[in-house]
Write an enzyme that holds these catalytic residues in place. Structure first.
Site, PDB file in Angstrom:
ATOM      1  N   HIS A   1     -14.249  88.627  74.050  1.00 34.70           N
ATOM      2  CA  HIS A   1     -14.364  90.059  74.314  1.00 34.70           C
ATOM      3  C   HIS A   1     -13.052  90.591  74.879  1.00 34.70           C
ATOM      4  O   HIS A   1     -12.147  89.821  75.210  1.00 34.70           O
ATOM      5  CB  HIS A   1     -15.513  90.348  75.298  1.00 34.70           C
ATOM      6  CG  HIS A   1     -15.445  89.585  76.571  1.00 34.70           C
ATOM      7  ND1 HIS A   1     -14.557  89.875  77.562  1.00 34.70           N
ATOM      8  CD2 HIS A   1     -16.134  88.516  77.010  1.00 34.70           C
ATOM      9  CE1 HIS A   1     -14.721  89.036  78.558  1.00 34.70           C
ATOM     10  NE2 HIS A   1     -15.670  88.192  78.248  1.00 34.70           N
TER      11      HIS A   1
HETATM   12  P1  TYD Z   1     -19.403  87.179  79.947  1.00 31.31           P
HETATM   13  O1  TYD Z   1     -18.442  88.096  80.595  1.00 31.31           O
HETATM   14  O2  TYD Z   1     -19.724  87.427  78.506  1.00 31.31           O
HETATM   15  O3  TYD Z   1     -18.924  85.665  80.108  1.00 31.31           O
HETATM   16  P2  TYD Z   1     -17.595  84.939  79.588  1.00 31.31           P
HETATM   17  O4  TYD Z   1     -16.602  85.981  79.266  1.00 31.31           O
HETATM   18  O5  TYD Z   1     -17.167  84.102  80.693  1.00 31.31           O
HETATM   19  O6  TYD Z   1     -17.958  84.096  78.435  1.00 31.31           O
HETATM   20  O7  TYD Z   1     -20.748  87.182  80.805  1.00 31.31           O
HETATM   21  C1  TYD Z   1     -21.830  86.335  80.494  1.00 31.31           C
HETATM   22  C2  TYD Z   1     -23.079  86.933  81.109  1.00 31.31           C
HETATM   23  O8  TYD Z   1     -22.969  86.996  82.531  1.00 31.31           O
HETATM   24  C3  TYD Z   1     -23.360  88.347  80.634  1.00 31.31           C
HETATM   25  O9  TYD Z   1     -24.774  88.472  80.467  1.00 31.31           O
HETATM   26  C4  TYD Z   1     -22.947  89.224  81.781  1.00 31.31           C
HETATM   27  C5  TYD Z   1     -23.130  88.333  82.981  1.00 31.31           C
HETATM   28  N1  TYD Z   1     -22.145  88.589  84.049  1.00 31.31           N
HETATM   29  C6  TYD Z   1     -22.544  89.201  85.217  1.00 31.31           C
HETATM   30  O10 TYD Z   1     -23.732  89.564  85.394  1.00 31.31           O
HETATM   31  N2  TYD Z   1     -21.611  89.417  86.195  1.00 31.31           N
HETATM   32  C7  TYD Z   1     -20.320  89.045  86.044  1.00 31.31           C
HETATM   33  O11 TYD Z   1     -19.483  89.253  86.968  1.00 31.31           O
HETATM   34  C8  TYD Z   1     -19.906  88.433  84.815  1.00 31.31           C
HETATM   35  C9  TYD Z   1     -18.497  88.015  84.580  1.00 31.31           C
HETATM   36  C10 TYD Z   1     -20.865  88.225  83.841  1.00 31.31           C
END
Ligand code: TYD
Length: 145
Positions: free
Chosen positions: A52
């Protein structure tokens, strides 16, 4: 917002026979105020995180333990970094697509973020990100900075 802004930042390292110490201060070592800290751990081998870009969020990504690779893409160029030192962090500006891969067993990824969590700040679709980042490159604002 360009990939040229995304650089490895070497953090202070206080070497000590009792164990080393590093630290990060907002607006000193990184160009933003830290409003959130999150971390990835117990990442199964072969898994990919990220996938992302953020509309406004800036981050410092640190391999607190083990190692992993960060692949960045600003819509024009792509670059990858291997993170494997707890006294170095990768600064990632806004509007940069990122993927984190090749986590070693026991790797811990700590992220210092400039904003609280907001799903509205994400581009999770690569094509949508490309359309919007190219709009920004074509806007007057981009050429003025
Ligand atoms: P995501 O940002 O997609 O993870 P990564 O980039 O590390 O693969 O987040 C994964 C899930 O966690 C998504 O459902 C959102 C949640 N999340 C939170 O609730 N708070 C946060 O601070 C972060 C980073 C993610």
């Amino acid at each position: 917002m360009a990939l040229s802004d995304c650089v490895m930042i070497e953090l202070p390292k206080i070497s000590d026979p009792r164990g080393n110490l590093s630290f990060v201060e907002s607006f000193n070592h990184i160009p933003f105020e830290i409003k959130r800290v999150y971390y990835l751990y117990d990442v199964p081998g072969g898994e990919c995180r990220g996938g992302h870009a953020h509309k406004e969020l800036q981050q410092l990504i640190i391999a607190m333990n083990g190692s992993f690779d960060v692949f960045l893409d600003d819509g024009l160029i792509k670059k990858s970094f291997t993170l494997n030192r707890s006294y170095k962090g990768l600064y990632v500006s806004k509007m940069v697509w990122r993927e984190l891969k090749n986590f070693t067993s026991g790797a811990v990824c700590v992220v210092l973020a400039s904003e609280p969590y907001s799903e509205e700040d994400y581009y999770r679709n690569y094509e949508e990100f490309i359309v919007n980042v190219k709009k920004l490159y074509l806007s007057d604002t981009f050429f003025q900075v």
